[in-house]
Design a protein around this motif. Structure first.
Motif, PDB file in Angstrom:
ATOM      1  N   PHE A 101      83.719 143.510  59.021  1.00  0.00           N
ATOM      2  CA  PHE A 101      83.622 142.073  58.794  1.00  0.00           C
ATOM      3  C   PHE A 101      82.607 141.477  59.752  1.00  0.00           C
ATOM      4  N   ARG A 102      81.980 140.398  59.306  1.00  0.00           N
ATOM      5  CA  ARG A 102      81.204 139.540  60.205  1.00  0.00           C
ATOM      6  C   ARG A 102      81.895 138.188  60.171  1.00  0.00           C
ATOM      7  N   SER A 103      82.214 137.694  61.340  1.00  0.00           N
ATOM      8  CA  SER A 103      82.900 136.414  61.472  1.00  0.00           C
ATOM      9  C   SER A 103      81.910 135.395  62.019  1.00  0.00           C
ATOM     10  N   TYR A 104      81.860 134.236  61.344  1.00  0.00           N
ATOM     11  CA  TYR A 104      80.968 133.153  61.737  1.00  0.00           C
ATOM     12  C   TYR A 104      81.814 131.984  62.197  1.00  0.00           C
ATOM     13  N   GLY A 105      81.302 131.248  63.190  1.00  0.00           N
ATOM     14  CA  GLY A 105      82.074 130.095  63.609  1.00  0.00           C
ATOM     15  C   GLY A 105      81.341 129.152  64.523  1.00  0.00           C
ATOM     16  N   ASN A 106      82.049 128.079  64.813  1.00  0.00           N
ATOM     17  CA  ASN A 106      81.588 127.045  65.736  1.00  0.00           C
ATOM     18  C   ASN A 106      82.715 126.756  66.699  1.00  0.00           C
ATOM     19  N   GLU A 107      82.348 126.498  67.946  1.00  0.00           N
ATOM     20  CA  GLU A 107      83.328 126.154  68.964  1.00  0.00           C
ATOM     21  C   GLU A 107      82.883 124.875  69.673  1.00  0.00           C
ATOM     22  N   LEU A 108      83.852 124.061  70.018  1.00  0.00           N
ATOM     23  CA  LEU A 108      83.637 122.895  70.863  1.00  0.00           C
ATOM     24  C   LEU A 108      84.410 123.138  72.142  1.00  0.00           C
ATOM     25  N   TRP A 109      83.724 123.039  73.271  1.00  0.00           N
ATOM     26  CA  TRP A 109      84.325 123.318  74.573  1.00  0.00           C
ATOM     27  C   TRP A 109      84.335 122.064  75.419  1.00  0.00           C
ATOM     28  N   GLU A 110      85.432 121.835  76.126  1.00  0.00           N
ATOM     29  CA  GLU A 110      85.530 120.739  77.081  1.00  0.00           C
ATOM     30  C   GLU A 110      85.938 121.313  78.433  1.00  0.00           C
ATOM     31  N   PHE A 111      85.195 120.967  79.480  1.00  0.00           N
ATOM     32  CA  PHE A 111      85.413 121.512  80.818  1.00  0.00           C
ATOM     33  C   PHE A 111      85.935 120.445  81.772  1.00  0.00           C
ATOM     34  N   ASN A 112      86.728 120.883  82.744  1.00  0.00           N
ATOM     35  CA  ASN A 112      87.123 119.979  83.821  1.00  0.00           C
ATOM     36  C   ASN A 112      86.025 119.983  84.893  1.00  0.00           C
ATOM     37  N   ALA A 113      86.207 119.200  85.934  1.00  0.00           N
ATOM     38  CA  ALA A 113      85.188 119.074  86.987  1.00  0.00           C
ATOM     39  C   ALA A 113      84.951 120.384  87.737  1.00  0.00           C
ATOM     40  N   ASP A 114      85.912 121.305  87.683  1.00  0.00           N
ATOM     41  CA  ASP A 114      85.789 122.594  88.373  1.00  0.00           C
ATOM     42  C   ASP A 114      85.168 123.681  87.503  1.00  0.00           C
ATOM     43  N   GLY A 115      84.675 123.311  86.319  1.00  0.00           N
ATOM     44  CA  GLY A 115      83.996 124.262  85.462  1.00  0.00           C
ATOM     45  C   GLY A 115      84.912 125.142  84.635  1.00  0.00           C
ATOM     46  N   LEU A 116      86.216 124.848  84.638  1.00  0.00           N
ATOM     47  CA  LEU A 116      87.171 125.598  83.813  1.00  0.00           C
ATOM     48  C   LEU A 116      87.307 124.912  82.461  1.00  0.00           C
ATOM     49  N   MET A 117      87.401 125.699  81.408  1.00  0.00           N
ATOM     50  CA  MET A 117      87.525 125.132  80.075  1.00  0.00           C
ATOM     51  C   MET A 117      88.964 124.670  79.858  1.00  0.00           C
ATOM     52  N   GLN A 118      89.101 123.381  79.556  1.00  0.00           N
ATOM     53  CA  GLN A 118      90.438 122.835  79.342  1.00  0.00           C
ATOM     54  C   GLN A 118      90.784 122.703  77.865  1.00  0.00           C
ATOM     55  N   ARG A 119      89.743 122.709  77.018  1.00  0.00           N
ATOM     56  CA  ARG A 119      90.009 122.617  75.578  1.00  0.00           C
ATOM     57  C   ARG A 119      88.962 123.413  74.827  1.00  0.00           C
ATOM     58  N   PRO A 128      83.455 139.964  54.516  1.00  0.00           N
ATOM     59  CA  PRO A 128      83.394 141.433  54.474  1.00  0.00           C
ATOM     60  C   PRO A 128      81.933 141.896  54.415  1.00  0.00           C
ATOM     61  N   ILE A 129      81.616 142.954  55.145  1.00  0.00           N
ATOM     62  CA  ILE A 129      80.261 143.522  55.122  1.00  0.00           C
ATOM     63  C   ILE A 129      80.377 145.041  55.001  1.00  0.00           C
ATOM     64  N   ASN A 130      79.284 145.665  54.614  1.00  0.00           N
ATOM     65  CA  ASN A 130      79.205 147.119  54.606  1.00  0.00           C
ATOM     66  C   ASN A 130      78.805 147.599  55.989  1.00  0.00           C
ATOM     67  N   TYR A 131      79.248 148.771  56.331  1.00  0.00           N
ATOM     68  CA  TYR A 131      78.913 149.370  57.626  1.00  0.00           C
ATOM     69  C   TYR A 131      77.406 149.344  57.865  1.00  0.00           C
ATOM     70  N   LYS A 132      76.639 149.688  56.865  1.00  0.00           N
ATOM     71  CA  LYS A 132      75.180 149.776  56.999  1.00  0.00           C
ATOM     72  C   LYS A 132      74.529 148.415  57.202  1.00  0.00           C
ATOM     73  N   ASP A 133      75.237 147.330  56.898  1.00  0.00           N
ATOM     74  CA  ASP A 133      74.681 145.980  57.022  1.00  0.00           C
ATOM     75  C   ASP A 133      74.976 145.316  58.363  1.00  0.00           C
ATOM     76  N   ARG A 134      75.562 146.055  59.288  1.00  0.00           N
ATOM     77  CA  ARG A 134      75.875 145.498  60.599  1.00  0.00           C
ATOM     78  C   ARG A 134      74.606 145.077  61.327  1.00  0.00           C
ATOM     79  N   LYS A 135      74.695 143.994  62.075  1.00  0.00           N
ATOM     80  CA  LYS A 135      73.588 143.500  62.907  1.00  0.00           C
ATOM     81  C   LYS A 135      73.700 144.014  64.332  1.00  0.00           C
ATOM     82  N   PHE A 136      74.916 144.115  64.825  1.00  0.00           N
ATOM     83  CA  PHE A 136      75.156 144.412  66.236  1.00  0.00           C
ATOM     84  C   PHE A 136      75.551 145.868  66.393  1.00  0.00           C
TER      85      PHE A 136
END
Length: 146
Positions: A101-119, A128-136
């Motif tokens: 499989f190839r999974s596609y997505g988007n993420e929204l990240w929110e950080f606190n003042a200490d650089g830790l992700m809080q949300r 679904p993909i074929n083995y031969k079609d892998r990119k990585f």
């Protein structure tokens, strides 16, 4: 006091750094390592799941990488502001039966003042993909394909 550099407010350079650090951590497939970039009380929406706190993050990622074998991820900075970063990503994996499989997505990240992700909000679709079609591919995979 826990801090994860770079800290907000983000510049283009530090946002790119944060994205690369996240990609590297997730590609380690080490739930404990990944969990340390999140606040103790982090909140996530991942697909249709709601996750609260580092302990749930560790459990979630452990199950994820038991299912998503040979996981390889690439993240790309989409945009950023003071303490927010948006990324798009794709990753490849296969299940126990050898279906790829190839999974596609988007993420929204929110950080606190200490650089830790809080949300973290993630929308993800699997294709679904074929083995031969892998990119990585690893170097060994490329040699086997020749």
């Amino acid at each position: 006091m826990e801090q994860k550099f770079p800290l907000p407010p983000f510049t283009k350079e530090t946002a790119l750094q944060k994205v690369q650090l996240a990609e590297d951590a997730w590609n380690s497939k080490d739930p404990q390592r990944v969990s340390l970039v999140y606040t103790v009380d982090t909140t996530w929406r991942n697909r249709d799941q709601f996750i609260n706190g580092r302990e749930e993050v560790i459990r979630f990622l452990t199950k994820k990488w038991e299912k998503e074998l040979d996981y390889k991820l690439k993240k790309e900075l989409w945009s950023f502001t003071d303490n927010h970063i948006a990324v798009c990503f794709e990753y490849e994996w296969h299940d126990q039966a050898g279906n790829w499989f190839r999974s596609y997505g988007n993420e929204l990240w929110e950080f606190n003042a200490d650089g830790l992700m809080q949300r973290r909000l993630a929308a993800i679709n699997d294709v679904p993909i074929n083995y031969k079609d892998r990119k990585f591919r690893d170097k060994e995979d490329i040699l086997l394909a020749c």
